[in-house]
Design a protein around this motif. Structure first.
Motif, mmCIF file in Angstrom:
data_model
loop_
_atom_site.group_PDB
_atom_site.id
_atom_site.type_symbol
_atom_site.label_atom_id
_atom_site.label_comp_id
_atom_site.label_asym_id
_atom_site.label_seq_id
_atom_site.Cartn_x
_atom_site.Cartn_y
_atom_site.Cartn_z
ATOM 1 N N LEU A 1 4.932 -32.501 -18.524
ATOM 2 C CA LEU A 1 5.641 -31.866 -17.415
ATOM 3 C C LEU A 1 4.673 -31.231 -16.428
ATOM 4 O O LEU A 1 4.816 -31.393 -15.203
ATOM 5 C CB LEU A 1 6.596 -30.801 -17.959
ATOM 6 N N ILE A 2 3.670 -30.534 -16.937
ATOM 7 C CA ILE A 2 2.696 -29.871 -16.055
ATOM 8 C C ILE A 2 1.914 -30.905 -15.244
ATOM 9 O O ILE A 2 1.737 -30.770 -14.025
ATOM 10 C CB ILE A 2 1.738 -28.997 -16.883
ATOM 11 N N LEU A 3 1.433 -31.945 -15.923
ATOM 12 C CA LEU A 3 0.671 -32.978 -15.214
ATOM 13 C C LEU A 3 1.554 -33.703 -14.197
ATOM 14 O O LEU A 3 1.088 -34.065 -13.108
ATOM 15 C CB LEU A 3 0.096 -33.979 -16.216
ATOM 16 N N GLY A 4 2.816 -33.926 -14.540
ATOM 17 C CA GLY A 4 3.729 -34.590 -13.606
ATOM 18 C C GLY A 4 3.960 -33.765 -12.352
ATOM 19 O O GLY A 4 4.000 -34.298 -11.239
ATOM 20 N N LYS B 1 8.481 -37.987 -26.194
ATOM 21 C CA LYS B 1 9.838 -38.458 -26.468
ATOM 22 C C LYS B 1 9.910 -39.122 -27.842
ATOM 23 O O LYS B 1 10.915 -39.016 -28.568
ATOM 24 C CB LYS B 1 10.260 -39.440 -25.380
ATOM 25 N N GLY B 2 8.837 -39.794 -28.220
ATOM 26 C CA GLY B 2 8.784 -40.389 -29.552
ATOM 27 C C GLY B 2 8.813 -39.325 -30.632
ATOM 28 O O GLY B 2 9.456 -39.498 -31.676
ATOM 29 N N VAL C 1 11.384 -35.827 -20.942
ATOM 30 C CA VAL C 1 11.980 -36.740 -19.958
ATOM 31 C C VAL C 1 11.565 -36.350 -18.540
ATOM 32 O O VAL C 1 11.244 -37.214 -17.710
ATOM 33 C CB VAL C 1 13.512 -36.739 -20.091
ATOM 34 N N ALA C 2 11.549 -35.038 -18.264
ATOM 35 C CA ALA C 2 11.115 -34.585 -16.941
ATOM 36 C C ALA C 2 9.664 -34.975 -16.676
ATOM 37 O O ALA C 2 9.299 -35.366 -15.559
ATOM 38 C CB ALA C 2 11.294 -33.071 -16.824
ATOM 39 N N GLY C 3 8.818 -34.885 -17.703
ATOM 40 C CA GLY C 3 7.421 -35.290 -17.543
ATOM 41 C C GLY C 3 7.300 -36.775 -17.243
ATOM 42 O O GLY C 3 6.478 -37.190 -16.420
ATOM 43 N N ILE C 4 8.139 -37.594 -17.916
ATOM 44 C CA ILE C 4 8.125 -39.044 -17.656
ATOM 45 C C ILE C 4 8.539 -39.336 -16.213
ATOM 46 O O ILE C 4 7.904 -40.128 -15.514
ATOM 47 C CB ILE C 4 9.063 -39.765 -18.653
ATOM 48 N N VAL C 5 9.615 -38.697 -15.764
ATOM 49 C CA VAL C 5 10.119 -38.925 -14.407
ATOM 50 C C VAL C 5 9.089 -38.504 -13.372
ATOM 51 O O VAL C 5 8.791 -39.240 -12.414
ATOM 52 C CB VAL C 5 11.443 -38.180 -14.190
ATOM 53 N N LEU C 6 8.504 -37.335 -13.543
ATOM 54 C CA LEU C 6 7.503 -36.854 -12.582
ATOM 55 C C LEU C 6 6.245 -37.706 -12.615
ATOM 56 O O LEU C 6 5.575 -37.885 -11.587
ATOM 57 C CB LEU C 6 7.170 -35.393 -12.873
#
Length: 269
Positions: A29-32, A63-64, A78-83
Motif C-alpha cells: 500500500l505504501i509503495l503504491g 493477498k496469498g 488489494v489497495a496495494g495491488i490497485v495502486l
C-alpha cells in the motif's frame, strides 16, 4: 485400596495463535501510494514504474497470505495491488509524454539551427519556386514589389509596392519635410501548423545610403500583426514608413519570427 493412584487432571493452557503477517500488504500500500504520486510528477515516470512493480508483487504476495490465513489485511493488500497497477499505467503515460516532448524540442532546435530557407515566387507566375536565401532571389537580389517569400513550412509573405500617403496630425514616426509611404503586407499560412503572427517584425531603409526609415503609426496604419493564423488562412496589415524626400527606393525587411530567415524587398518610390 487400589493399586494405582489416579493423578489429578489439570486443564491445559491454550496454544497462542500465530500473529498475523500483515507486513507485505502494508508495504504494498505504501509503495503504491508513493508510486502513484510519482507518476503525476513530470520526469518521475521511472520511479513510478519501479515502485508500482514492487508494490504490485508485494500486494499479490500479501493477498496469498490472506488466503492461507497468515494475514488479515485483505483490503490493504488489494489497495496495494490497485495502486501498483495505477503507478505502472502512469509510468507508461509519463514515458510517452516525456519522449514526445523531447522529440518536439529536438525538432525545434533543429529548426532554429538550420533556419528556414526562403524561396521566391514572382507574382502571377506558375514557374517552380527557386530556392533562395534570406528572401533574396536566385541571383542574390532582393524581391520586388508584389513578389512573395515562401518558406519551407508553406508560410508565404507578400509585400506590395509603396504608395504615397499623408500621415494624420497625430501620427508617430513622421518627420517634417520627409515623405511617407505605405505598403500592404499579406501573410498566408498554407501549412499544416498554426502560425503566431505576433512574432512578425519589419524594418525599412531608404535611399542609396540606406538611412533607417522610421515606422509610422497613425490609427490603424502601422499596427503590428497579432493573434494566430490558422492553416489555410491569411492576414493583411498596412505598414507605413518615413523616408527622405529625395529617396528613390525603400528597402523593406520582414522577419516572420526567430526560427525564420528575414526576407527583403527593394521597392521603387
Amino acid at each position: 485400596m487400589s493399586q494405582y493412584t489416579q493423578q489429578p487432571q489439570f486443564p491445559q493452557a491454550p496454544v497462542p495463535a500465530a500473529p498475523a503477517r500483515n507486513g507485505l500488504g502494508t508495504a504494498a500500500l505504501i509503495l503504491g501510494i508513493i508510486g502513484a504520486l510519482s507518476g503525476l510528477i513530470p520526469l518521475f515516470f521511472w520511479l513510478a514504474g519501479i515502485l508500482g512493480l514492487i508494490g504490485l508483487i508485494l500486494g499479490l504476495s500479501a493477498k496469498g497470505r490472506v488466503k492461507r490465513g497468515e494475514a488479515t489485511n485483505k483490503g490493504v493488500a488489494v489497495a496495494g495491488i490497485v495502486l501498483g497497477l495505477v503507478s505502472l499505467v502512469l509510468s507508461v503515460v509519463g514515458a510517452v509524454l516525456t519522449f514526445k516532448a523531447v522529440d518536439e524540442a529536438v525538432d525545434e532546435i533543429n529548426k532554429v539551427t538550420s533556419g528556414s530557407s526562403a524561396t521566391r515566387k514572382p507574382a502571377g507566375s506558375d514557374k517552380p519556386l527557386e530556392k533562395a536565401k534570406d528572401g533574396e532571389d536566385a541571383t542574390g537580389k532582393a524581391l520586388a514589389a508584389g513578389d512573395s517569400a515562401a518558406y519551407d513550412d508553406d508560410l508565404t509573405i507578400t509585400v506590395s509596392g509603396p504608395a504615397a500617403w499623408t500621415p494624420g496630425e497625430y501620427a508617430i514616426g513622421h518627420t517634417k519635410g520627409h515623405k511617407a509611404y505605405k505598403v500592404t503586407v499579406v501573410i498566408e499560412n498554407a501549412g499544416k501548423e498554426k502560425f503566431e503572427a505576433a512574432l512578425v517584425t519589419a524594418e525599412a531603409r531608404a535611399g542609396k545610403e540606406g538611412v533607417k526609415a522610421e515606422a509610422i503609426y497613425d490609427g490603424k496604419v502601422g499596427e503590428p500583426f497579432t493573434g494566430t493564423i490558422l492553416p489555410g488562412k491569411k492576414v493583411t496589415a498596412v505598414w507605413a514608413f518615413d523616408a527622405p524626400a529625395d529617396a528613390e527606393n525603400l528597402t523593406v525587411e520582414v522577419s516572420p519570427g526567430f526560427e525564420y530567415n528575414a526576407s527583403v524587398w527593394d521597392l521603387k518610390l
